[in-house]
Write a protein that holds these residues in place. Structure first.
Motif, PDB file in Angstrom:
ATOM      1  N   UNK A   1      -4.069 -82.328  24.449  1.00  0.00           N
ATOM      2  CA  UNK A   1      -3.392 -81.032  24.642  1.00  0.00           C
ATOM      3  C   UNK A   1      -4.409 -79.912  24.852  1.00  0.00           C
ATOM      4  N   UNK A   2      -5.534 -79.983  24.151  1.00  0.00           N
ATOM      5  CA  UNK A   2      -6.548 -78.935  24.310  1.00  0.00           C
ATOM      6  C   UNK A   2      -7.111 -78.951  25.742  1.00  0.00           C
ATOM      7  N   UNK A   3      -7.420 -80.153  26.249  1.00  0.00           N
ATOM      8  CA  UNK A   3      -7.957 -80.250  27.620  1.00  0.00           C
ATOM      9  C   UNK A   3      -6.890 -79.862  28.641  1.00  0.00           C
ATOM     10  N   UNK A   4      -5.675 -80.301  28.395  1.00  0.00           N
ATOM     11  CA  UNK A   4      -4.553 -79.968  29.281  1.00  0.00           C
ATOM     12  C   UNK A   4      -4.388 -78.451  29.397  1.00  0.00           C
ATOM     13  N   UNK A   5      -4.478 -77.762  28.261  1.00  0.00           N
ATOM     14  CA  UNK A   5      -4.300 -76.306  28.279  1.00  0.00           C
ATOM     15  C   UNK A   5      -5.434 -75.626  29.048  1.00  0.00           C
ATOM     16  N   UNK A   6      -6.668 -76.153  28.874  1.00  0.00           N
ATOM     17  CA  UNK A   6      -7.797 -75.591  29.622  1.00  0.00           C
ATOM     18  C   UNK A   6      -7.597 -75.788  31.129  1.00  0.00           C
ATOM     19  N   UNK A   7      -7.235 -77.015  31.522  1.00  0.00           N
ATOM     20  CA  UNK A   7      -7.081 -77.317  32.952  1.00  0.00           C
ATOM     21  C   UNK A   7      -5.933 -76.524  33.561  1.00  0.00           C
ATOM     22  N   UNK A   8      -4.859 -76.384  32.785  1.00  0.00           N
ATOM     23  CA  UNK A   8      -3.670 -75.714  33.319  1.00  0.00           C
ATOM     24  C   UNK A   8      -3.950 -74.262  33.666  1.00  0.00           C
ATOM     25  N   UNK A   9      -4.931 -73.679  32.996  1.00  0.00           N
ATOM     26  CA  UNK A   9      -5.256 -72.278  33.268  1.00  0.00           C
ATOM     27  C   UNK A   9      -6.144 -72.087  34.488  1.00  0.00           C
ATOM     28  N   UNK A  10      -6.619 -73.154  35.088  1.00  0.00           N
ATOM     29  CA  UNK A  10      -7.580 -73.018  36.190  1.00  0.00           C
ATOM     30  C   UNK A  10      -6.887 -72.815  37.532  1.00  0.00           C
ATOM     31  N   UNK A  11      -7.504 -72.029  38.423  1.00  0.00           N
ATOM     32  CA  UNK A  11      -7.031 -72.011  39.811  1.00  0.00           C
ATOM     33  C   UNK A  11      -7.209 -73.404  40.424  1.00  0.00           C
ATOM     34  N   UNK A  12      -6.457 -73.699  41.468  1.00  0.00           N
ATOM     35  CA  UNK A  12      -6.420 -75.061  42.014  1.00  0.00           C
ATOM     36  C   UNK A  12      -7.808 -75.597  42.354  1.00  0.00           C
ATOM     37  N   UNK A  13      -8.580 -74.794  43.075  1.00  0.00           N
ATOM     38  CA  UNK A  13      -9.899 -75.268  43.512  1.00  0.00           C
ATOM     39  C   UNK A  13     -10.792 -75.607  42.306  1.00  0.00           C
ATOM     40  N   UNK A  14     -10.767 -74.741  41.289  1.00  0.00           N
ATOM     41  CA  UNK A  14     -11.576 -74.987  40.089  1.00  0.00           C
ATOM     42  C   UNK A  14     -11.062 -76.214  39.339  1.00  0.00           C
ATOM     43  N   UNK A  15      -9.752 -76.420  39.356  1.00  0.00           N
ATOM     44  CA  UNK A  15      -9.180 -77.598  38.697  1.00  0.00           C
ATOM     45  C   UNK A  15      -9.627 -78.885  39.376  1.00  0.00           C
ATOM     46  N   UNK A  16      -9.621 -78.884  40.707  1.00  0.00           N
ATOM     47  CA  UNK A  16     -10.076 -80.063  41.459  1.00  0.00           C
ATOM     48  C   UNK A  16     -11.543 -80.344  41.130  1.00  0.00           C
ATOM     49  N   UNK A  17     -12.335 -79.264  41.128  1.00  0.00           N
ATOM     50  CA  UNK A  17     -13.772 -79.447  40.845  1.00  0.00           C
ATOM     51  C   UNK A  17     -13.989 -79.939  39.415  1.00  0.00           C
ATOM     52  N   UNK A  18     -13.209 -79.402  38.470  1.00  0.00           N
ATOM     53  CA  UNK A  18     -13.376 -79.813  37.071  1.00  0.00           C
ATOM     54  C   UNK A  18     -12.996 -81.283  36.880  1.00  0.00           C
ATOM     55  N   UNK A  19     -11.881 -81.694  37.477  1.00  0.00           N
ATOM     56  CA  UNK A  19     -11.463 -83.096  37.322  1.00  0.00           C
ATOM     57  C   UNK A  19     -12.436 -84.031  38.029  1.00  0.00           C
ATOM     58  N   UNK A  20     -12.900 -83.642  39.204  1.00  0.00           N
ATOM     59  CA  UNK A  20     -13.849 -84.483  39.946  1.00  0.00           C
ATOM     60  C   UNK A  20     -15.140 -84.655  39.152  1.00  0.00           C
ATOM     61  N   UNK A  21     -15.626 -83.553  38.561  1.00  0.00           N
ATOM     62  CA  UNK A  21     -16.861 -83.623  37.773  1.00  0.00           C
ATOM     63  C   UNK A  21     -16.635 -84.487  36.530  1.00  0.00           C
ATOM     64  N   UNK A  22     -15.472 -84.333  35.915  1.00  0.00           N
ATOM     65  CA  UNK A  22     -15.161 -85.116  34.717  1.00  0.00           C
ATOM     66  C   UNK A  22     -15.119 -86.601  35.017  1.00  0.00           C
ATOM     67  N   UNK A  23     -14.510 -86.940  36.141  1.00  0.00           N
ATOM     68  CA  UNK A  23     -14.389 -88.348  36.529  1.00  0.00           C
ATOM     69  C   UNK A  23     -15.777 -88.932  36.812  1.00  0.00           C
TER      70      UNK A  23
END
Ligand SMILES: NC(=O)c1ccc[n+]([C@@H]2O[C@H](COP(=O)([O-])OP(=O)(O)OC[C@H]3O[C@@H](n4cnc5c(N)ncnc54)[C@H](OP(=O)(O)O)[C@@H]3O)[C@@H](O)[C@H]2O)c1
Length: 277
Positions: free
Chosen positions: A244-266
């Motif tokens: 839930x903590x990670x979900x809340x962080x990701x949900x607040x991101x603009x789309x481009x930043x979210x894609x970059x964050x998930x790609x980096x995480x993976x």
């Protein structure tokens, strides 16, 4: 109709006497089967032909004394849900968990044959759609029943390395939301689960790295318990505090930043880098 033995629990009355779990031979699906049996339901456990399914079914039967039906089916096959439907024709099924899914590994979309992507879509998307379409009318007719689909933090944005998996997990979540909208007024509890790392045999064998301090992951039985405890309460459950903590962080991101964050995480989790342009 064959009925499953078990105590007359509220849960068993609402969602029993039988449950179907797609992908039940190990990991999260096996934990669902175990928890459903503990709550008094008979369980139809579906997985590919393998010794693991018979062992998992025997373990649930021995632990809870409930009826268990193992069904060997490859859920990527076009006739897979028809085969499950045939086996369950005489069972009064009140609950469906669409758990089987996952990705073979990280890798670029264009570096693999399209058949690999098609298999992911068949397992994660087509099988749940077909299973929901088959079982939900029974639940509606009874005015009670439940469905769970399994999504992932990986479905919150697209990501390089897991293009089709991420898309499929987004599909699973939105599928649950739409079914919730249609079926809740008709007495059927639909819940889309969003999972982070869960310490399943599949994930542990995939080479994924865990930071035991930052994000150790959940055990499969904790996921099954939390999911079943929240059936009927809400359309979506993000499972586990750290998820839930990670979900809340990701949900607040603009789309481009979210894609970059998930790609980096993976990439970090799998030690993977896209191999050049
Ligand atoms: N583990 C995680 O960290 C995590 C995180 C987010 C979301 N999820 C989601 O949670 C679900 C379960 O994941 P998991 O890690 O427990 O492992 P999994 O590899 O998805 O395996 C779960 C079950 O699905 C069965 N299965 C796999 N392919 C199948 C097929 N073609 N036909 C029939 N059964 C099949 C497996 O049995 P057999 O191999 O014996 O057939 C196993 O019983 C998936 O939907 C995944 O996307 C997992």
């Amino acid at each position: 109709m064959a009925s499953a033995p078990g105590p007359p629990l509220d849960f068993a009355h609402r969602y029993g006497p039988w449950a179907v779990v797609l992908g039940a031979s190990h990991g999260i699906g096996a934990a669902f089967a175990d928890e459903l049996a503990r709550r008094g339901l008979g369980v139809v456990m579906v997985a590919r032909p393998d010794d693991g399914l018979a062992e998992a079914a025997a373990a649930v039967r021995a632990a809870h004394g409930t009826a268990v039906e193992p069904v060997e089916v490859d859920l990527t096959a076009d006739d897979a849900i028809a085969a499950v439907a045939a086996v369950t024709a005489d069972l009064d099924v009140g609950f469906l968990a669409c758990v089987a899914g996952g990705t073979e590994s990280v890798g670029r979309f264009l570096d693999h044959p399209v058949a690999r992507a098609e298999a992911l879509v068949a397992l994660n998307c087509l099988a749940p759609v077909r299973a929901c379409h088959h079982f939900a009318p029974r639940f509606v007719a009874r005015g009670r029943g439940g469905i769970c689909t399994v999504s992932s933090l990986a479905g919150m944005f697209g990501s390089d390395g897991t293009v089709v998996y991420s898309a499929a997990k987004a599909f699973d979540l939105v599928l649950a939301q739409g079914l919730w909208a249609e079926l809740a007024p008709r007495g059927v509890d639909v819940l889309g689960l969003v999972l982070g790392n869960v310490r399943t045999p599949t994930l542990l064998a995939s080479g994924a790295r865990f930071d035991p301090d930052a994000f150790p992951g959940l055990e499969p039985d904790a996921v099954a318990r939390e999911a079943l405890d929240h059936l009927g309460a809400e359309p979506v459950r993000v499972v586990g505090e750290e998820t839930r903590a990670i979900h809340d962080l990701l949900r607040g991101l603009p789309t481009r930043a979210g894609i970059e964050a998930l790609s980096a995480g993976m990439r970090a989790q799998y030690g993977w880098e896209p191999p050049g342009p």
